[in-house]
Design an enzyme around this catalytic site. Structure first.
Site, mmCIF file in Angstrom:
data_model
loop_
_atom_site.group_PDB
_atom_site.id
_atom_site.type_symbol
_atom_site.label_atom_id
_atom_site.label_comp_id
_atom_site.label_asym_id
_atom_site.label_seq_id
_atom_site.Cartn_x
_atom_site.Cartn_y
_atom_site.Cartn_z
ATOM 1 N N CYS A 101 0.830 -1.207 0.000
ATOM 2 C CA CYS A 101 0.000 0.000 0.000
ATOM 3 C C CYS A 101 0.863 1.255 0.000
ATOM 4 O O CYS A 101 1.750 1.394 0.850
ATOM 5 C CB CYS A 101 -0.908 0.007 1.230
ATOM 6 S SG CYS A 101 -1.884 1.519 1.376
ATOM 7 N N CYS A 125 -3.329 0.126 8.934
ATOM 8 C CA CYS A 125 -2.632 -1.161 8.869
ATOM 9 C C CYS A 125 -1.321 -1.081 9.647
ATOM 10 O O CYS A 125 -0.563 -0.124 9.501
ATOM 11 C CB CYS A 125 -2.333 -1.540 7.418
ATOM 12 S SG CYS A 125 -3.805 -1.984 6.464
ATOM 13 N N CYS A 142 -8.252 1.966 -0.871
ATOM 14 C CA CYS A 142 -7.797 1.214 0.302
ATOM 15 C C CYS A 142 -7.671 -0.252 -0.097
ATOM 16 O O CYS A 142 -8.663 -0.880 -0.489
ATOM 17 C CB CYS A 142 -8.793 1.372 1.449
ATOM 18 S SG CYS A 142 -8.400 0.343 2.884
ATOM 19 N N CYS A 159 -11.924 -10.179 20.891
ATOM 20 C CA CYS A 159 -11.199 -9.424 19.869
ATOM 21 C C CYS A 159 -9.958 -8.761 20.454
ATOM 22 O O CYS A 159 -9.246 -8.061 19.737
ATOM 23 C CB CYS A 159 -12.107 -8.381 19.221
ATOM 24 S SG CYS A 159 -12.745 -7.166 20.391
#
Length: 442
Positions: free
Chosen positions: A81, A92, A177, A395
């Site tokens: 990216c 990220c 993205c 999570c």
């Protein structure tokens, strides 16, 4: 003798050898003065020039970016990216790492949190140490899975769509993205200008062709006529009450998991990775093994994913109670599960509603708490219900480890733990722990 005044170290550069990965998308290093550095954009074992982004001479630790790589790791790749790197998009954490290395780093973080906060080795947690990729995500180095079905775009002062920089309100404008799911990218949010808008959330469903954008106008801003590249429902956030109101199209998207369709309204929680819901339902059901006529709790139940999965596996005498604090999510859950007579959904916070139910025992429990975890009081209550099995969906590995320690105090041990890479290129990871009562006398 007077203390020396504190002075900012932002902008200072240090040549450091990078140590282990830490929870949060960075690695640990130390300056020559032994001050701890949390360094992003690097990998364990590298030698780098680290530039301080936050902290001063009195700080317990400094935050920094690796701005030059002097000795790269064998796991390093060129970030695919163009917006990944120091001072750019903060979305990220691991674009510069091979996919297998990313999963290994996440595994190291889970192991470290289990050891430090729960006093457990991977073996004691029934975990083989691996983080499994989602179906279809096992790609060669340099390729990025397009998995993110919900993208929150921030709008800069010029009306351009972008993503927030790390730990900042500043916006990095982007034209694409890489981790956005195709259904999000096809909308073309990045191509147009949003002059009176503060944020655009783009959502694509994986269980249908439903697409949605949720617009947050600037104070006093007018809503534009939205013309995107694909048909889309439009909702807006009210600047007075923060509520979300339908402008045109559906006020929800339809998702599919475990052979059921789920309505998910604005603000309702649904897993972001296209494979996540099915992956987690499978892991939870394989761990719980529901029996006919079981009674079960689904806590922090959202729109009813696990309540639905358990409910359709029980007989005529089984029952499921779901508890959820989000009002809209409760409405959706009741709609989604209306065909299951033995499933009931209660609205409210788990720590408040659960004691009021009068439930003193149940067979199965599944909980999928927010990032902060369930906490000591909720875990203590659950430990007293005598459940045969408990499935904990997490999570955040730190919150999971803390709560596992509380469960141990309540007489439960981890039977198995599985970890899934449902957030590729980021430091986030999803875990499913299955707990059982400790046998008497063991």
């Amino acid at each position: 003798m007077q203390n020396e005044p504190t002075s900012s170290l932002v902008g200072e550069e240090y040549e450091v050898e990078v140590g282990p990965v830490a929870h949060g998308g960075h690695c640990i290093a130390r300056t020559a003065e032994n001050q701890v550095l949390f360094v992003r954009h690097t990998l364990p074992g590298e030698k780098v020039i680290a530039k301080v982004t936050d902290g001063d001479t009195d700080s317990r630790f400094l935050r920094a970016d690796a701005v030059r790589i002097l000795e790269p790791s064998k796991d390093r790749v060129e970030a695919p990216c163009p917006y990944a790197g120091p001072g750019m998009c903060g979305g990220c954490d691991w674009q510069h790492a091979k996919p297998g290395a990313q999963r290994r780093l996440k595994g190291e973080v889970i192991a470290e949190q289990l050891r430090r906060l729960a006093g457990l080795t991977p073996e004691e947690a029934g975990w083989d140490g691996t983080v499994m990729p989602a179906d279809g995500d096992k790609l060669p180095a340099g390729e990025v899975p397009a998995w993110r079905t919900r993208v929150q775009y921030a709008i800069d002062a010029e009306g351009r769509a972008g993503l927030r920089k790390h730990r900042s309100h500043d916006v990095q404008p982007i034209d694409h993205c890489l981790i956005a799911a195709p259904g999000v990218s096809e909308l073309g949010v990045e191509k147009r200008e949003w002059p009176q808008i503060a944020a655009v959330e783009a959502i694509t469903a994986t269980g249908s062709n439903d697409r949605q954008v949720i617009l947050t106008p600037k104070p006093g801003g007018r809503l534009p006529l939205v013309e995107l590249d694909k048909p889309v429902s439009v909702l807006r956030v009210d600047e007075k009450d923060g509520g979300v109101h339908r402008v045109h199209g559906r006020a929800f998207v339809r998702e599919r998991a475990d052979d059921r369709t789920y309505r998910v309204g604005s603000g309702g929680f649904w897993q972001v990775h296209p494979q996540a819901a099915n992956t987690l339902v499978r892991a939870v059901m394989q761990g719980l093994l529901p029996r006919k006529n079981d009674t079960a709790l689904d806590l922090y139940c959202g729109v009813g994913l696990f309540a639905g999965a358990i409910g359709q596996r029980l007989g005529e005498k089984g029952a499921v109670l779901g508890i959820e604090s989000g009002k809209r999510a409760v409405e959706d859950a009741r709609h989604n599960l209306k065909d299951l007579d033995r499933v009931r959904i209660e609205h409210g916070k788990v720590d408040q509603v659960l004691p009021r139910t009068g439930i003193t025992e149940c067979d199965l429990i599944v909980l999928d708490p927010p990032r902060a975890g369930a906490g000591k009081q909720v875990v203590k209550h659950l430990s007293g219900l005598g459940a045969r099995k408990i499935a904990y969906v997490a999570c955040d590995p730190a919150a999971l480890a803390r709560d596992l320690a509380y469960f141990r105090e309540g007489g439960y041990r981890v039977r198995t733990l599985r970890a899934f890479d449902l957030f590729p290129m980021t430091h986030h990871v999803e875990c499913v722990a299955i707990l059982e009562p400790v046998a008497k006398g063991s």
